[in-house]
Design a protein around this motif. Structure first.
Motif, PDB file in Angstrom:
ATOM      1  N   GLU A   1       0.804  -1.221   0.000  1.00 36.24           N
ATOM      2  CA  GLU A   1       0.000   0.000   0.000  1.00 36.24           C
ATOM      3  C   GLU A   1       0.839   1.275   0.000  1.00 36.24           C
ATOM      4  OE1 GLU A   1      -2.389  -0.419   3.493  1.00 36.24           O
ATOM      5  OE2 GLU A   1      -3.406  -2.208   2.726  1.00 36.24           O
ATOM      6  N   GLU A   2       1.934   1.289   0.746  1.00 36.76           N
ATOM      7  CA  GLU A   2       2.675   2.533   0.934  1.00 36.76           C
ATOM      8  C   GLU A   2       3.893   2.675   0.026  1.00 36.76           C
ATOM      9  OE1 GLU A   2       3.515   3.310   5.026  1.00 36.76           O
ATOM     10  OE2 GLU A   2       1.393   3.318   5.554  1.00 36.76           O
ATOM     11  N   ALA A   3       4.410   1.563  -0.505  1.00 39.05           N
ATOM     12  CA  ALA A   3       5.631   1.656  -1.313  1.00 39.05           C
ATOM     13  C   ALA A   3       5.521   0.932  -2.649  1.00 39.05           C
ATOM     14  CB  ALA A   3       6.824   1.110  -0.522  1.00 39.05           C
ATOM     15  N   GLY A   4       4.358   0.357  -2.947  1.00 37.15           N
ATOM     16  CA  GLY A   4       4.165  -0.312  -4.225  1.00 37.15           C
ATOM     17  C   GLY A   4       4.995  -1.574  -4.394  1.00 37.15           C
ATOM     18  N   ILE A   5       5.357  -2.212  -3.294  1.00 40.80           N
ATOM     19  CA  ILE A   5       6.174  -3.434  -3.334  1.00 40.80           C
ATOM     20  C   ILE A   5       5.269  -4.627  -3.600  1.00 40.80           C
ATOM     21  CG2 ILE A   5       7.693  -4.945  -1.991  1.00 40.80           C
ATOM     22  CD1 ILE A   5       8.570  -2.388  -0.475  1.00 40.80           C
ATOM     23  N   ASP A   6       5.667  -5.466  -4.535  1.00 41.77           N
ATOM     24  CA  ASP A   6       4.907  -6.665  -4.872  1.00 41.77           C
ATOM     25  C   ASP A   6       4.687  -7.524  -3.628  1.00 41.77           C
ATOM     26  OD1 ASP A   6       3.934  -8.647  -7.049  1.00 41.77           O
ATOM     27  OD2 ASP A   6       5.395  -9.802  -5.878  1.00 41.77           O
ATOM     28  N   VAL A   7       3.458  -7.965  -3.431  1.00 43.70           N
ATOM     29  CA  VAL A   7       3.087  -8.743  -2.249  1.00 43.70           C
ATOM     30  C   VAL A   7       3.928 -10.013  -2.133  1.00 43.70           C
ATOM     31  CG1 VAL A   7       1.205 -10.090  -1.222  1.00 43.70           C
ATOM     32  CG2 VAL A   7       0.755  -7.805  -2.127  1.00 43.70           C
ATOM     33  N   ASP A   8       4.100 -10.738  -3.227  1.00 45.65           N
ATOM     34  CA  ASP A   8       4.883 -11.975  -3.179  1.00 45.65           C
ATOM     35  C   ASP A   8       6.345 -11.691  -2.851  1.00 45.65           C
ATOM     36  OD1 ASP A   8       2.711 -13.638  -3.727  1.00 45.65           O
ATOM     37  OD2 ASP A   8       2.959 -13.396  -5.892  1.00 45.65           O
ATOM     38  N   TYR A   9       6.901 -10.614  -3.417  1.00 39.79           N
ATOM     39  CA  TYR A   9       8.287 -10.229  -3.118  1.00 39.79           C
ATOM     40  C   TYR A   9       8.438  -9.951  -1.625  1.00 39.79           C
ATOM     41  CZ  TYR A   9      12.766  -7.821  -3.361  1.00 39.79           C
ATOM     42  OH  TYR A   9      14.073  -7.461  -3.162  1.00 39.79           O
ATOM     43  N   ALA A  10       7.527  -9.154  -1.073  1.00 39.87           N
ATOM     44  CA  ALA A  10       7.590  -8.824   0.349  1.00 39.87           C
ATOM     45  C   ALA A  10       7.416 -10.065   1.218  1.00 39.87           C
ATOM     46  CB  ALA A  10       6.532  -7.782   0.694  1.00 39.87           C
ATOM     47  N   ARG A  11       6.463 -10.897   0.872  1.00 43.00           N
ATOM     48  CA  ARG A  11       6.192 -12.092   1.676  1.00 43.00           C
ATOM     49  C   ARG A  11       7.416 -13.010   1.737  1.00 43.00           C
ATOM     50  NH1 ARG A  11       1.614 -13.609  -0.654  1.00 43.00           N
ATOM     51  NH2 ARG A  11       0.343 -12.450   0.803  1.00 43.00           N
ATOM     52  N   GLU A  12       8.133 -13.129   0.628  1.00 44.07           N
ATOM     53  CA  GLU A  12       9.297 -14.012   0.566  1.00 44.07           C
ATOM     54  C   GLU A  12      10.536 -13.432   1.244  1.00 44.07           C
ATOM     55  OE1 GLU A  12       9.950 -14.795  -3.571  1.00 44.07           O
ATOM     56  OE2 GLU A  12       7.968 -15.674  -3.837  1.00 44.07           O
ATOM     57  N   ARG A  13      10.659 -12.091   1.292  1.00 44.94           N
ATOM     58  CA  ARG A  13      11.930 -11.499   1.702  1.00 44.94           C
ATOM     59  C   ARG A  13      11.905 -10.717   3.010  1.00 44.94           C
ATOM     60  NH1 ARG A  13      11.746 -11.853  -3.755  1.00 44.94           N
ATOM     61  NH2 ARG A  13      13.619 -12.549  -4.822  1.00 44.94           N
ATOM     62  N   LEU A  14      10.739 -10.424   3.556  1.00 49.96           N
ATOM     63  CA  LEU A  14      10.693  -9.712   4.834  1.00 49.96           C
ATOM     64  C   LEU A  14      11.348 -10.547   5.927  1.00 49.96           C
ATOM     65  CD1 LEU A  14       7.125  -8.184   5.086  1.00 49.96           C
ATOM     66  CD2 LEU A  14       9.283  -6.939   5.243  1.00 49.96           C
ATOM     67  N   ARG A  15      12.158  -9.903   6.751  1.00 51.68           N
ATOM     68  CA  ARG A  15      12.786 -10.575   7.879  1.00 51.68           C
ATOM     69  C   ARG A  15      12.379  -9.878   9.176  1.00 51.68           C
ATOM     70  NH1 ARG A  15      18.292 -10.762   8.903  1.00 51.68           N
ATOM     71  NH2 ARG A  15      18.356  -8.630   8.197  1.00 51.68           N
ATOM     72  N   PRO A  16      11.742 -10.601  10.095  1.00 46.94           N
ATOM     73  CA  PRO A  16      11.452  -9.983  11.397  1.00 46.94           C
ATOM     74  C   PRO A  16      12.769  -9.786  12.153  1.00 46.94           C
ATOM     75  CG  PRO A  16      10.833 -12.299  11.407  1.00 46.94           C
ATOM     76  CD  PRO A  16      11.285 -11.979  10.011  1.00 46.94           C
ATOM     77  N   VAL A  17      12.957  -8.587  12.725  1.00 45.30           N
ATOM     78  CA  VAL A  17      14.235  -8.316  13.393  1.00 45.30           C
ATOM     79  C   VAL A  17      14.096  -7.900  14.851  1.00 45.30           C
ATOM     80  CG1 VAL A  17      15.517  -7.814  11.279  1.00 45.30           C
ATOM     81  CG2 VAL A  17      14.303  -5.969  12.440  1.00 45.30           C
ATOM     82  N   SER A  18      12.947  -7.360  15.260  1.00 44.08           N
ATOM     83  CA  SER A  18      12.810  -6.967  16.663  1.00 44.08           C
ATOM     84  C   SER A  18      11.379  -6.552  16.963  1.00 44.08           C
ATOM     85  CB  SER A  18      13.760  -5.806  17.010  1.00 44.08           C
ATOM     86  OG  SER A  18      13.376  -4.644  16.310  1.00 44.08           O
ATOM     87  N   ALA A  19      11.137  -6.355  18.230  1.00 44.07           N
ATOM     88  CA  ALA A  19       9.895  -5.749  18.696  1.00 44.07           C
ATOM     89  C   ALA A  19      10.288  -4.739  19.772  1.00 44.07           C
ATOM     90  CB  ALA A  19       8.946  -6.797  19.263  1.00 44.07           C
ATOM     91  N   VAL A  20       9.783  -3.527  19.647  1.00 41.64           N
ATOM     92  CA  VAL A  20      10.114  -2.455  20.575  1.00 41.64           C
ATOM     93  C   VAL A  20       8.855  -2.088  21.347  1.00 41.64           C
ATOM     94  CG1 VAL A  20      10.941  -0.077  20.784  1.00 41.64           C
ATOM     95  CG2 VAL A  20      11.860  -1.568  18.989  1.00 41.64           C
TER      96      VAL A  20
END
Length: 115
Positions: free
Chosen positions: A57-76
């Motif tokens: 929605e905010e950066a026009g990134i392909d959903v499949d690309y994001a789903r495959e490459r997002l890495r959780p790194v922390s919770a603040v």
């Protein structure tokens, strides 16, 4: 949810981080610098799915690309004042990293980011 979008050199070392600018019409922090994409976490939605949605929605990134490459790194976890300044608001920010290609250019889609 919050994502750091970055590019890497050929050897895999990060070299640049994408910084967005919030829309001047946003009620909170209009026109200020921000991460590549971020958003709220709706009831029953897992952080990773919410982040995939916000990337699209905010950066026009392909959903499949994001789903495959997002890495959780922390919770603040943090506590801040409510909008009226009279109460406290507890919050947790789920943070992700996303490597994007060197030729990537974000494309604001939903109007929440200007650039």
């Amino acid at each position: 949810v919050f994502v750091n979008g970055y590019t890497c050199e050929e050897g895999g070392r990060p070299t640049h981080v994408w910084i967005g600018r919030r829309s001047s019409t946003k009620p909170t922090w209009p026109g200020r610098l921000d991460c590549l994409a971020a958003g709220g976490l709706g009831a029953g939605v897992l952080p990773a799915q919410a982040m995939v949605n916000e990337c699209s929605e905010e950066a026009g990134i392909d959903v499949d690309y994001a789903r495959e490459r997002l890495r959780p790194v922390s919770a603040v976890s943090y506590t801040g004042f409510n909008d009226d300044g009279w109460g406290l608001k507890r919050d947790v920010l789920f943070c992700f990293d996303l490597e994007v290609p060197q030729d990537f250019v974000p494309r604001p889609v939903d109007g929440e980011m200007e650039s």
